[in-house]
Design an enzyme around this catalytic site. Structure first.
Site, short mmCIF file in Angstrom:
data_model
loop_
_atom_site.label_atom_id
_atom_site.label_comp_id
_atom_site.label_asym_id
_atom_site.label_seq_id
_atom_site.Cartn_x
_atom_site.Cartn_y
_atom_site.Cartn_z
N ALA A 71 35.26 65.66 -18.61
CA ALA A 71 35.71 64.51 -18.32
C ALA A 71 34.76 63.73 -18.19
O ALA A 71 33.64 64.31 -17.65
CB ALA A 71 36.95 64.50 -17.43
N GLY A 116 37.41 69.25 -18.12
CA GLY A 116 38.43 68.79 -19.20
C GLY A 116 38.15 69.44 -20.82
O GLY A 116 39.19 69.86 -21.31
N GLU A 119 39.73 72.87 -20.16
CA GLU A 119 41.30 72.46 -20.34
C GLU A 119 41.78 71.90 -21.66
O GLU A 119 42.83 72.66 -22.12
CB GLU A 119 41.44 71.30 -19.45
N GLU A 139 35.53 71.56 -11.04
CA GLU A 139 35.96 70.36 -10.36
C GLU A 139 35.42 70.06 -8.78
O GLU A 139 35.22 69.28 -8.32
CB GLU A 139 37.28 69.86 -10.86
N1 COA Z 1 30.34 63.42 -17.93
C1 COA Z 1 29.42 62.21 -18.13
N2 COA Z 1 28.22 62.61 -18.76
C2 COA Z 1 28.00 63.94 -18.64
C3 COA Z 1 28.58 65.07 -18.28
C4 COA Z 1 30.00 64.72 -17.90
N3 COA Z 1 31.18 65.61 -17.81
N4 COA Z 1 28.01 66.08 -18.53
C5 COA Z 1 26.89 65.85 -19.04
N5 COA Z 1 26.83 64.39 -19.13
C6 COA Z 1 25.67 63.62 -19.50
C7 COA Z 1 24.47 63.69 -18.42
O1 COA Z 1 24.74 62.71 -17.49
C8 COA Z 1 23.33 63.33 -19.40
O2 COA Z 1 23.45 61.87 -19.74
P1 COA Z 1 21.85 61.11 -19.24
O3 COA Z 1 20.92 61.76 -20.27
O4 COA Z 1 22.48 59.76 -19.66
O5 COA Z 1 21.51 61.42 -17.97
C9 COA Z 1 23.64 64.09 -20.52
O6 COA Z 1 24.91 64.20 -20.72
C10 COA Z 1 22.91 65.74 -20.75
O7 COA Z 1 23.48 66.32 -19.52
P2 COA Z 1 22.24 66.96 -18.64
O8 COA Z 1 22.94 67.20 -17.24
O9 COA Z 1 20.85 66.26 -18.54
O10 COA Z 1 22.06 68.34 -19.49
P3 COA Z 1 21.66 69.74 -18.76
O11 COA Z 1 21.37 70.87 -19.80
O12 COA Z 1 20.73 69.66 -17.65
O13 COA Z 1 23.03 70.18 -17.93
C11 COA Z 1 25.32 70.64 -17.81
C12 COA Z 1 24.11 70.47 -18.93
C13 COA Z 1 26.71 70.93 -18.75
C14 COA Z 1 25.46 71.93 -16.69
C15 COA Z 1 25.45 69.46 -16.75
O14 COA Z 1 25.35 68.41 -17.64
C16 COA Z 1 26.81 69.36 -16.09
O15 COA Z 1 26.98 70.10 -15.12
N6 COA Z 1 27.82 68.33 -16.49
C17 COA Z 1 28.93 68.21 -15.67
C18 COA Z 1 29.86 69.54 -15.84
C19 COA Z 1 31.11 69.02 -15.00
O16 COA Z 1 31.00 69.29 -14.01
N7 COA Z 1 32.36 68.90 -15.79
C20 COA Z 1 33.56 68.47 -15.19
C21 COA Z 1 33.78 67.29 -15.06
S1 COA Z 1 35.08 66.86 -14.26
#
Ligand code: COA
Length: 265
Positions: A71, A116, A119, A139
């Site tokens: 999400a 999400g 999910e 989460e």
């Molecule tokens: N919601 C909003 N933005 C997200 C996102 C999410 N779930 N997952 C990634 N992004 C965005 C980042 O904020 C970043 O945006 P920016 O460039 O404007 O800062 C962009 O996507 C790239 O992500 P980044 O974190 O820089 O990539 P990474 O390769 O370093 O890490 C992940 C990849 C997937 C490990 C990391 O993005 C992450 O942990 N995301 C969240 C996952 C999560 O907790 N999902 C459950 C949400 S309820």
């Protein structure tokens, strides 16, 4: 409404014969699903379901890095209790639409499938993963809980103990472990992932279409029923299938040692 008359910003639709490939397309946010994207997915799935020319759906993400990274965290951050419950119901509704499709739906998981994203993949009937796929429900590491069906569907798929470990620790699993615990059907190279998913559903679509529909309905409905009611449901559908010309054609074709010609009747 046909999908061709709908305009989308955050998803792309491609028709490969009778297979619709739905690609979530926000690669700059790793395909995170905000409300607008969820709404587009819902509209596209409804249109797919209503389109008699389309027999199966493949759900995937744009780019080589993410299926759906969850999400949209920026959108969740300011929510209070009422709005949080509402977005949970909305996201659950999209996973329900995928699961409730009378036609097969396969997730082609091409990278991060977190929160999400995991999910929605769980809402699909089957899951293929690329070698770089990563699954998780992180989460609780953010102080929230899975809200798009993860607490209900993950234990049904991999069992309570494994699901609780992943949900309570937030630990992410790579493709090989996901395959070992039954979270995905199989792992394939990234460059073949969508083609393999299309091949899988094309093989399904060569079978008796009314039988495929009935069997899918039995499995999906049956999983939320007590066993005795699921068995009754199965017998009912078994009887209904026996009323079709396709059943008699399929059985006769076997006896005649020839391929069956199914006509969806
Ligand atoms: N919601 C909003 N933005 C997200 C996102 C999410 N779930 N997952 C990634 N992004 C965005 C980042 O904020 C970043 O945006 P920016 O460039 O404007 O800062 C962009 O996507 C790239 O992500 P980044 O974190 O820089 O990539 P990474 O390769 O370093 O890490 C992940 C990849 C997937 C490990 C990391 O993005 C992450 O942990 N995301 C969240 C996952 C999560 O907790 N999902 C459950 C949400 S309820």
């Amino acid at each position: 409404m046909s999908t061709s008359t709908l305009a989308f910003k955050n998803i792309q639709l491609e028709r490969r014969g009778s297979v619709t490939v739905l690609t979530v397309n926000r690669p700059e946010k790793l395909n995170a699903i905000d409300r607008a994207t969820l709404g587009e997915i819902a509209d596209a799935v409804r249109a797919f379901t209503a389109d008699p020319a389309q027999g199966a759906l493949v759900l995937t993400g744009a780019g080589p890095k993410a299926f759906i990274a969850g999400a949209d965290i920026a959108e969740l951050q300011p929510l209070g209790p009422g709005a949080a419950e509402e977005i949970s119901r909305f996201g659950q509704g999209v996973a329900d639409l995928l699961e409730g499709s009378p036609k097969p739906v396969v997730a082609a998981v091409n990278g991060f499938a977190l929160g999400g994203g995991c999910e929605l993949a769980l809402g699909c009937h089957m899951r293929l993963a690329s070698e770089n796929a990563v699954f998780g429900l992180p989460e609780v590491t953010l102080g929230i809980i899975p809200g798009y069906g993860g607490t209900q569907r993950l234990p049904r798929l991999v069992g309570q103990g494994r699901a609780l470990e992943l949900i309570l620790s937030g630990r992410k699993v790579k493709a090989d472990e996901a395959e070992r615990i039954g979270l995905v059907n199989r792992v394939v190279p990234l460059d073949q992932l969508v083609d393999e998913a299309v091949k899988l559903v094309e093989a399904i679509l060569r079978n008796g279409p009314l039988a495929v529909e009935a069997a899918l309905e039995c499995v999906v409905r049956g999983l939320s029923l007590p066993l005795d009611q699921g068995l009754r449901f199965e017998s009912g559908r078994f009887g209904m299938v026996a009323a079709t010309a396709d059943m008699h054609e399929g059985l006769q074709a076997f006896l005649d040692k020839r391929p069956a010609k199914f006509e969806r009747r």
